[in-house]
Structures are given as structure tokens and as C-alpha cells.
Motif scaffolding. Structure first.
Motif, short mmCIF file in Angstrom:
data_model
loop_
_atom_site.label_atom_id
_atom_site.label_comp_id
_atom_site.label_asym_id
_atom_site.label_seq_id
_atom_site.Cartn_x
_atom_site.Cartn_y
_atom_site.Cartn_z
N PRO A 103 82.78 -32.16 -56.27
CA PRO A 103 82.40 -30.95 -56.03
C PRO A 103 82.26 -30.63 -54.58
O PRO A 103 81.69 -31.16 -53.98
CB PRO A 103 81.44 -30.60 -56.81
CG PRO A 103 81.31 -31.70 -57.78
CD PRO A 103 81.88 -33.01 -57.20
N LEU A 104 82.80 -29.38 -54.15
CA LEU A 104 82.72 -28.96 -52.86
C LEU A 104 82.24 -27.51 -52.92
O LEU A 104 82.76 -26.51 -53.36
CB LEU A 104 84.06 -28.73 -52.13
CG LEU A 104 84.41 -28.06 -50.92
CD1 LEU A 104 83.56 -28.94 -49.64
CD2 LEU A 104 85.80 -27.92 -50.48
N VAL A 105 81.09 -27.28 -52.01
CA VAL A 105 80.53 -25.95 -51.65
C VAL A 105 80.97 -25.67 -50.45
O VAL A 105 80.88 -26.22 -49.43
CB VAL A 105 79.18 -25.96 -51.87
CG1 VAL A 105 78.39 -24.48 -51.57
CG2 VAL A 105 78.57 -26.37 -53.21
N VAL A 106 81.64 -24.37 -50.45
CA VAL A 106 82.17 -23.69 -48.92
C VAL A 106 81.26 -22.52 -48.81
O VAL A 106 81.28 -21.65 -49.46
CB VAL A 106 83.47 -23.29 -49.03
CG1 VAL A 106 83.89 -22.71 -47.81
CG2 VAL A 106 84.14 -24.66 -49.15
N ASP A 107 80.49 -22.71 -47.54
CA ASP A 107 79.65 -21.66 -47.21
C ASP A 107 80.59 -21.12 -45.96
O ASP A 107 80.56 -21.71 -44.88
CB ASP A 107 78.34 -22.06 -46.50
CG ASP A 107 77.42 -20.91 -46.16
OD1 ASP A 107 77.74 -19.73 -46.31
OD2 ASP A 107 76.32 -21.27 -45.56
N PRO A 108 81.19 -20.05 -46.05
CA PRO A 108 82.33 -19.55 -45.18
C PRO A 108 81.74 -18.81 -43.91
O PRO A 108 81.73 -17.62 -43.64
CB PRO A 108 83.00 -18.52 -46.05
CG PRO A 108 82.12 -17.92 -46.68
CD PRO A 108 81.23 -19.14 -47.45
N VAL A 109 81.02 -19.78 -43.08
CA VAL A 109 80.36 -19.22 -41.83
C VAL A 109 81.19 -18.66 -40.80
O VAL A 109 82.18 -19.38 -40.46
CB VAL A 109 79.47 -20.44 -41.22
CG1 VAL A 109 78.69 -19.96 -40.04
CG2 VAL A 109 78.22 -20.87 -42.29
N MET A 110 81.00 -17.54 -40.53
CA MET A 110 81.85 -16.64 -39.72
C MET A 110 81.30 -16.21 -38.21
O MET A 110 81.68 -16.65 -37.30
CB MET A 110 82.66 -15.65 -40.35
CG MET A 110 83.69 -16.08 -41.40
SD MET A 110 84.30 -14.82 -42.46
CE MET A 110 84.80 -15.56 -43.75
N VAL A 111 80.03 -15.55 -38.42
CA VAL A 111 79.33 -15.08 -37.33
C VAL A 111 77.99 -15.40 -37.61
O VAL A 111 77.57 -14.95 -38.71
CB VAL A 111 79.84 -13.57 -37.38
CG1 VAL A 111 79.09 -12.78 -36.12
CG2 VAL A 111 81.06 -13.18 -37.05
N ALA A 112 77.37 -15.44 -36.55
CA ALA A 112 75.76 -15.67 -36.37
C ALA A 112 75.09 -14.24 -36.83
O ALA A 112 75.82 -13.28 -36.48
CB ALA A 112 75.47 -16.64 -35.47
N THR A 113 73.99 -14.45 -37.28
CA THR A 113 73.17 -13.11 -37.44
C THR A 113 73.17 -12.42 -35.97
O THR A 113 73.11 -11.09 -36.07
CB THR A 113 71.83 -13.52 -37.78
OG1 THR A 113 71.79 -14.00 -39.11
CG2 THR A 113 70.91 -11.99 -38.16
N SER A 114 72.72 -13.08 -35.14
CA SER A 114 72.95 -12.49 -33.51
C SER A 114 74.35 -12.04 -33.14
O SER A 114 74.33 -11.42 -32.01
CB SER A 114 72.50 -13.74 -32.57
OG SER A 114 73.36 -14.86 -32.46
N GLY A 115 75.28 -12.20 -33.91
CA GLY A 115 76.56 -11.66 -33.66
C GLY A 115 77.75 -12.70 -32.89
O GLY A 115 78.76 -12.27 -32.79
#
Length: 267
Positions: A103-115
Motif C-alpha cells: 500500500p502507498l499513501v501519496v500526500d501530494p505536497v506542492m506548496v508550503a503554508t508559507s507559500g
């Protein structure tokens, strides 16, 4: 003597957070809180604290792949999760190194909260084709869901439409995280059998690292043999506690606390 090789094991493939509130550091703490042996492949080094990212340096793709190979040779990894992957070359290396059938969980991190941008603009198609298409669960927040689906997501109807779009990309399940909704936040789980909607509390403070902690909790649940739906329900309860007991820094900015059940509440 504990034989960790026979214990449930999970692996996080993500960036390092020098402030400890997100990334590899939050993932490993979450695995430990679940009683799962945590392993890691670092994709990038960041200089950051709860106030923002001051710098980010991606590791070479072959370095990331070598870490995955070394762990996979020594442990029976029950679930993988990805976080910050930086660029297309790292995504391709991760996809090639991941074993099938886990099983693979993908958290599609693109931009930090700071921008600060944490995923190169030309890497999105590779992320979809190489990882989302084989994911057991994908965990976008509303801005990420909007990028993946190709339209803004600002309502529950939009969350359902975006979730359906992610499922159409090949993912077996998706959790559209509704922390950016107006009013009470709610997270929507969707798979081929339907949906589960779980609401939460709105706290009077922002918390750093919630997405990392939540996706790591999902991966830990899968490593323990839970179904994606059951892992979602448990992860939702876990992240609510980790937010309620968030740890403040010297300026009062808070980071998620995966160790809240271990007598280390931050309040």
C-alpha cells in the motif's frame, strides 16, 4: 529483546523539517505513536521552522532510490507514504524503487503554508502518472485537490468532484481534506464503494505539519493491516488529538504533536 524486523513497519519518503513539526520528523513520530517501526528515505533537506521555509535542497534521485532499496532489503515494509518529492526526477526514481503490492499513501505536497513551492511546476504530470495511479490513498488539501482536478475547490460539492477526479486518475481511494473550508472543517474519504465524511473542530490557532501527520497515520494504519476506510477513521481521530495538543515554539506558533498520547501534550 524486540525484533523490529518482525514488527509492523512503514516507510516515509519525504523531506526533512529542521523544526521537527512536519516532514520526516513528524512522520516517524507518528509511526512510533502507532507502534509501527518507522523507516525513511530523505528526498530534500530544508531549513525551516513553524514560521516558514528559509531554504530547500533536493537530494539526487539515485540517493533517494538507494535509501528505499537499503530499507526494502532489511525490512518487510507494510506501507509506504510519500510527502515532499521536489521534482520529476525524484518522483521517477521513487516510482521505480517502490516494490509492487505494498500500500502507498501519496500526500501530494506542492506548496508550503508559507507559500514556498515544494514541487517543481513541471513535475505534476509525473506525480499523477507514476504515483497517484498506483496509490492506495491520496490525501490532498483543498488547494492541492484544485490543482489535481483543474478547478478551484471551495465547497463540499467541489470536494466530491475533485475526489472523483483523483479516483479517475487511478487511485484506489482519496481523502480530500477540508481544513480550508469555511466553518467547521471536514475530511471526505471516497473510494469505489462510496464515501465517509468526518467533521472536526476549528481551533483558534494554525498548526504546522497536520498534513504530514495525517498521511503518516494513514500509512501506519495500513501497515497494521487496516482497510483504507478504517485507517482513515482512526487517522482522523489521531490527528484531532495531535492538533489539540499542538506544541508552541518561542513565538507561540504551533506544530502538530504526534506524541500527544505519550504524555507529552504541548498545552
Amino acid at each position: 529483546m524486540i525484533r523490529y524486523s518482525s514488527s509492523p513497519c512503514a516507510m516515509t519518503i519525504a523531506g526533512s523539517d529542521s523544526g521537527g513539526g512536519a516532514g520526516i520528523q513528524a512522520d516517524l513520530a507518528t509511526f512510533a505513536a502507532y507502534g509501527v517501526w518507522g523507516t525513511a528515505a530523505v528526498t530534500a533537506v530544508t531549513a525551516q521552522n513553524p514560521g516558514g521555509v528559509r531554504g530547500s535542497w533536493a537530494l539526487p534521485p539515485e540517493t533517494v532510490a538507494a535509501q528505499i532499496a537499503a530499507v526494502s532489503e532489511a525490512y518487510q515494509v507494510g506501507a509506504f507514504k510519500t510527502g515532499m518529492l521536489a521534482d520529476a526526477s525524484v518522483i521517477r526514481a521513487v516510482a521505480a524503487a517502490l516494490p509492487g503490492g505494498v500500500p502507498l499513501v501519496v500526500d501530494p505536497v506542492m506548496v508550503a503554508t508559507s507559500g514556498t513551492r515544494l514541487l517543481a511546476r513541471d513535475a505534476l504530470d509525473v506525480l499523477v502518472d507514476d504515483l497517484l495511479s498506483r496509490a492506495a490513498v491520496v490525501t490532498p488539501n483543498l488547494p492541492e485537490a484544485g490543482v489535481l482536478a483543474g478547478f478551484p475547490v471551495r465547497s463540499m460539492d467541489g470536494m466530491r468532484a475533485a475526489g472523483a477526479a483523483v479516483l479517475a486518475m487511478g487511485a484506489a481511494a482519496v481523502v480530500v481534506k477540508g481544513g480550508h473550508l469555511e466553518g467547521a472543517p471536514a475530511d471526505l474519504f471516497m473510494d469505489a464503494d462510496g464515501e465517509v465524511l468526518l467533521s472536526g473542530l476549528r481551533h483558534p490557532y494554525a498548526v504546522h505539519g497536520t498534513g504530514c501527520c495525517f498521511s503518516a497515520a494513514l500509512a501506519a494504519g495500513l501497515a497494521l493491516g487496516m482497510s483504507p476506510r478504517d485507517a482513515f477513521v482512526r487517522a482522523k481521530s489521531f490527528i484531532e488529538g495531535a492538533i489539540a495538543h499542538a506544541v508552541p515554539d518561542l513565538q507561540g506558533r504551533r506544530s502538530v504533536n504526534p506524541l500527544w498520547r505519550c504524555g507529552r501534550g504541548g498545552n
